[in-house]
Design a protein around this motif. Structure first.
Motif, PDB file in Angstrom:
ATOM      1  N   ALA A   1      42.096  17.041  40.371  1.00 18.00           N
ATOM      2  CA  ALA A   1      41.282  15.896  39.944  1.00 18.00           C
ATOM      3  C   ALA A   1      42.123  14.890  39.164  1.00 18.00           C
ATOM      4  O   ALA A   1      41.982  13.670  39.340  1.00 18.00           O
ATOM      5  N   ILE A   2      43.007  15.383  38.306  1.00 23.36           N
ATOM      6  CA  ILE A   2      43.843  14.499  37.500  1.00 23.36           C
ATOM      7  C   ILE A   2      44.841  13.751  38.381  1.00 23.36           C
ATOM      8  O   ILE A   2      45.068  12.543  38.210  1.00 23.36           O
ATOM      9  N   VAL A   3      45.428  14.447  39.346  1.00 23.22           N
ATOM     10  CA  VAL A   3      46.349  13.801  40.293  1.00 23.22           C
ATOM     11  C   VAL A   3      45.634  12.682  41.038  1.00 23.22           C
ATOM     12  O   VAL A   3      46.159  11.566  41.199  1.00 23.22           O
ATOM     13  N   SER A   4      44.424  12.959  41.491  1.00 21.12           N
ATOM     14  CA  SER A   4      43.653  11.957  42.227  1.00 21.12           C
ATOM     15  C   SER A   4      43.346  10.750  41.351  1.00 21.12           C
ATOM     16  O   SER A   4      43.438   9.599  41.800  1.00 21.12           O
TER      17      SER A   4
ATOM     18  N   VAL B   1      53.200  18.074  36.464  1.00 21.35           N
ATOM     19  CA  VAL B   1      52.875  17.216  37.617  1.00 21.35           C
ATOM     20  C   VAL B   1      52.272  15.885  37.156  1.00 21.35           C
ATOM     21  O   VAL B   1      52.824  14.821  37.441  1.00 21.35           O
ATOM     22  N   PRO B   2      51.142  15.873  36.427  1.00 24.86           N
ATOM     23  CA  PRO B   2      50.631  14.579  35.962  1.00 24.86           C
ATOM     24  C   PRO B   2      51.521  13.921  34.926  1.00 24.86           C
ATOM     25  O   PRO B   2      51.589  12.692  34.847  1.00 24.86           O
ATOM     26  N   HIS B   3      52.218  14.715  34.127  1.00 22.85           N
ATOM     27  CA  HIS B   3      53.150  14.174  33.140  1.00 22.85           C
ATOM     28  C   HIS B   3      54.199  13.299  33.842  1.00 22.85           C
ATOM     29  O   HIS B   3      54.439  12.151  33.457  1.00 22.85           O
ATOM     30  N   SER B   4      54.792  13.836  34.900  1.00 23.06           N
ATOM     31  CA  SER B   4      55.818  13.091  35.628  1.00 23.06           C
ATOM     32  C   SER B   4      55.221  11.889  36.357  1.00 23.06           C
ATOM     33  O   SER B   4      55.860  10.836  36.463  1.00 23.06           O
TER      34      SER B   4
END
Length: 221
Positions: free
Chosen positions: A68-71, A15-18
């Motif tokens: 948290a990383i997505v945010s 998810v965060p990679h993309s």
């Protein structure tokens, strides 16, 4: 200081990679081989004592936990439009992300790693059997989310742009195929996942992680 993302191919760290790929971010991707236990090494545990991926290092600060990383990535790259700005739409986004992260994701963990919840082999086998049936219902719920999104006139689960919800849906359906669930049983969700994988930033992450979207193998007669 550049961003550094610790990820495991095929894990929720997709998810965060993309997201970073879609945003055109300059970052260092650091693969962690879970099957080799690299997440338990001293160096990695110094970053995340919980031995989980993903981990994002930004300006020397360590950020853990997917939500948290997505945010953080959304705030760092607002032009990507990953999360809606409207208050209600933003709440709906986090409502869906939290459900994927705290309900669907752990359901798969009970199938794939039952040893984390019991050391009894019979209990583990029953956990896996029950877990697959439960996971099928969760994928059906995810497909309903896709239907509602399309009915509302949007191509993407999070709003105008492809983003974290679409990447997580790809991950969760792919996991289902590992558990012996045929993605084609969920045609609208499967179509959404295939569209997602073709988005340029998503495709770069898929290529780096060498992901095969459908790992389903029919049971031998």
């Amino acid at each position: 200081m550049p961003l550094k993302l610790y990820y495991a191919p095929g894990a929720c760290s997709f998810v965060p990679h993309s997201m970073l790929e879609q945003a055109g971010a300059t970052f260092e991707p650091v693969p962690i081989k879970l099957h080799k236990g690299e997440q338990y090494g001293d160096d990695y545990k110094a970053l995340n004592p919980r031995s989980q991926v993903p981990v994002l290092v930004a300006d020397g600060q360590v950020i853990t936990q997917l939500v948290a990383i997505v945010s953080y990535i959304d705030a760092a790259f607002p032009e990507a439009g990953f999360i809606p700005k409207d208050a209600l739409a933003r709440a709906r986004f986090y409502e869906a992300l939290a459900w994927m992260n705290n309900t669907v994701h752990p359901a798969f963990t009970h199938i794939f790693m039952p040893h984390k919840f019991s050391d009894n082999e019979a209990a583990q086998a029953e956990m896996k059997r029950f877990g697959v049936a439960s996971y099928r219902h969760l994928l059906a719920e995810l497909q309903t989310m896709v239907r509602r999104t399309r009915a509302a006139g949007s191509d993407w689960l999070g709003g105008v742009h492809p983003g974290p919800l679409d990447a997580y849906a790809l991950t969760l359906l792919r996991w289902g195929s590992i558990a012996g669930i045929n993605p084609e049983d969920y045609p609208e969700l499967w179509a959404q996942v295939q569209r997602t994988a073709q988005v340029p930033g998503m495709a770069r992450a898929v290529e780096r992680e060498k992901l095969q979207l459908n790992l389903y193998r029919p049971a031998a007669d």
